[in-house]
Design an enzyme around this catalytic site. Structure first.
Site, PDB file in Angstrom:
ATOM      1  N   ASP B  26       0.846  -1.196   0.000  1.00  0.00           N
ATOM      2  CA  ASP B  26       0.000   0.000   0.000  1.00  0.00           C
ATOM      3  C   ASP B  26       0.883   1.249   0.000  1.00  0.00           C
ATOM      4  OD1 ASP B  26       0.647   0.832   2.656  1.00  0.00           O
ATOM      5  OD2 ASP B  26      -0.903  -0.448   3.469  1.00  0.00           O
ATOM      6  N   PHE B  27       0.247   2.410  -0.027  1.00  0.00           N
ATOM      7  CA  PHE B  27       0.996   3.662  -0.231  1.00  0.00           C
ATOM      8  C   PHE B  27       1.990   3.972   0.894  1.00  0.00           C
ATOM      9  CE2 PHE B  27      -0.433   7.146   2.561  1.00  0.00           C
ATOM     10  CZ  PHE B  27      -1.355   6.445   3.316  1.00  0.00           C
TER      11      PHE B  27
END
Lengths: 152, 152, 152, 152
Positions: B26-27
């Protein structure tokens, strides 16, 4: 209908409506078990957003004082399955507020029926992934919403 | 390299190699927390497949005697993050074999470092989602692989 | 078995074995349509890794000269469904090599049967998400593997 | 706020608000490319639901006359990236209504800026996965909403 996009607080409980889509199910016909963790993460994010705490501010730059949340432990219990098209509610409350971590208690419900329960221990970390104390600003936002009944 | 597609048993431990792809991260830069449950499910599936137990046979028709596995409870602990391109190992063992349920203990490792630990309580259910006893055939497959050291 | 973890090149074609797990399917009983894009991205990643090009090096810092790949367009066609426990192959080839972009042609197969076909137009971008020319080093890696038959 | 849970029609266009969560992003910092297909599938599902067509009725039993939708082809174009916390809109319209298939044109927007465009060719199939004609009932629901401007 009472479903509010992004959910809302009802006392100490934040409730987020979630619709079950194709992507959430598996070939056994019901929602895939790991996807309840996605639903609960959405619930925690909206819980924080409703208090004015945004992920985009927590991450994404190197400014001093920036902190983020990292899940350390979780315990989940499956009670009933959910299926395609079901309208679910993710109920989130802050169960404990400590110096450098919080504990959140969550339920996924369909109507009044609890389908899944999750307890999550979350640490506050700094930009180098080290444990950090919860800032006074964040504590001021979280304290009022601390559930008075910590039974769960 | 010793990575075997689909993994293999080493004594009571089944080890499955997993590569971290874009989809898993994820980011924040590391593997998204719910995806460890996906990795562990793959590990349990390959554990069962290596013993000759296939999901396609467990599900998918209404023949008498068909049973499936359903996760009832899990406890997870995050120790270190994993990142893109990491080569991980999912280590799975049968920790307990009861009349109508099993308990599996799993770890996700990078080299010798444990990144995530999961304990999963799994019920055997029949085609109507009701609890069912583990069949003699399945018990005969599972018993020899029951880990003798249940410390984890 | 001939399945090699991470796949391998056979001439201009890179082939990656993929097992279908619970997470890949949906309640209709087959693999969820968006997950073929995940399979194909794994195929492209392993294609590049086999040539010595790693995502972890492409992203993740601000050093000059770093570039990354970004999908600009894709076209997909579904021919047959895949199901749980299926052993699939992602076949990837470089169909076109231009100044600042590449085109890759991919297929997901079960045995010899094509289940899904994808064509992907990929731009090379710099650290500020701007189009960048493919470096001489990368061109030297990609040119030899350019498929001579661009019919697909 | 004008975001309505589940979205709503505005003339021939159905608009569904979507919030970007952790699960949607990857380590490059933006939404993972395959997840736009998830967003678009949610948009098509809500488009159909608003017309009174539910997946749970389309699938799940063997009654005569039951049909389902299956994506046959798609074409996608990425214009700008989306990031964590972004509030997106999935805009869906029926671009073509044929005897046994439909074509839908979709956009994912942030405010007025188009981030992603998708065209999807969808076949109607019967319970045995064979092509089927669109029923008169379904045609009566879809015809009025057919976008008059088929330019996209």
């Amino acid at each position: 209908m009472s479903e509010v996009f992004g959910g809302a607080f009802d006392g100490s409980f934040h409730r987020l409506p979630i619709r079950v889509y194709y992507e959430d199910t598996d070939f056994s016909g019901v929602v895939y078990y790991a996807n309840y963790l996605k639903f609960c993460e959405r619930g925690r994010t909206e819980f924080l957003r409703a208090l004015g705490i945004h992920h985009a501010e927590l991450h994404g730059n190197d400014l001093q004082g920036r902190t983020a949340f990292a899940v350390r432990r979780f315990e989940g219990e499956f009670l009933k399955p959910a299926g395609i098209d079901d309208l679910l509610t993710v109920e989130t409350r802050l169960a404990e507020l400590r110096g450098a971590s919080i504990r959140m208690a969550q339920q996924v419900l369909r109507g009044d029926a609890a389908l899944f329960r999750l307890t999550v221990q979350i640490a506050v970390i700094d930009g180098r992934q080290r444990p950090a104390r919860i800032s006074d600003d964040m504590r001021a936002l979280l304290s009022p919403i601390l559930a008075t009944n910590n039974s769960a």
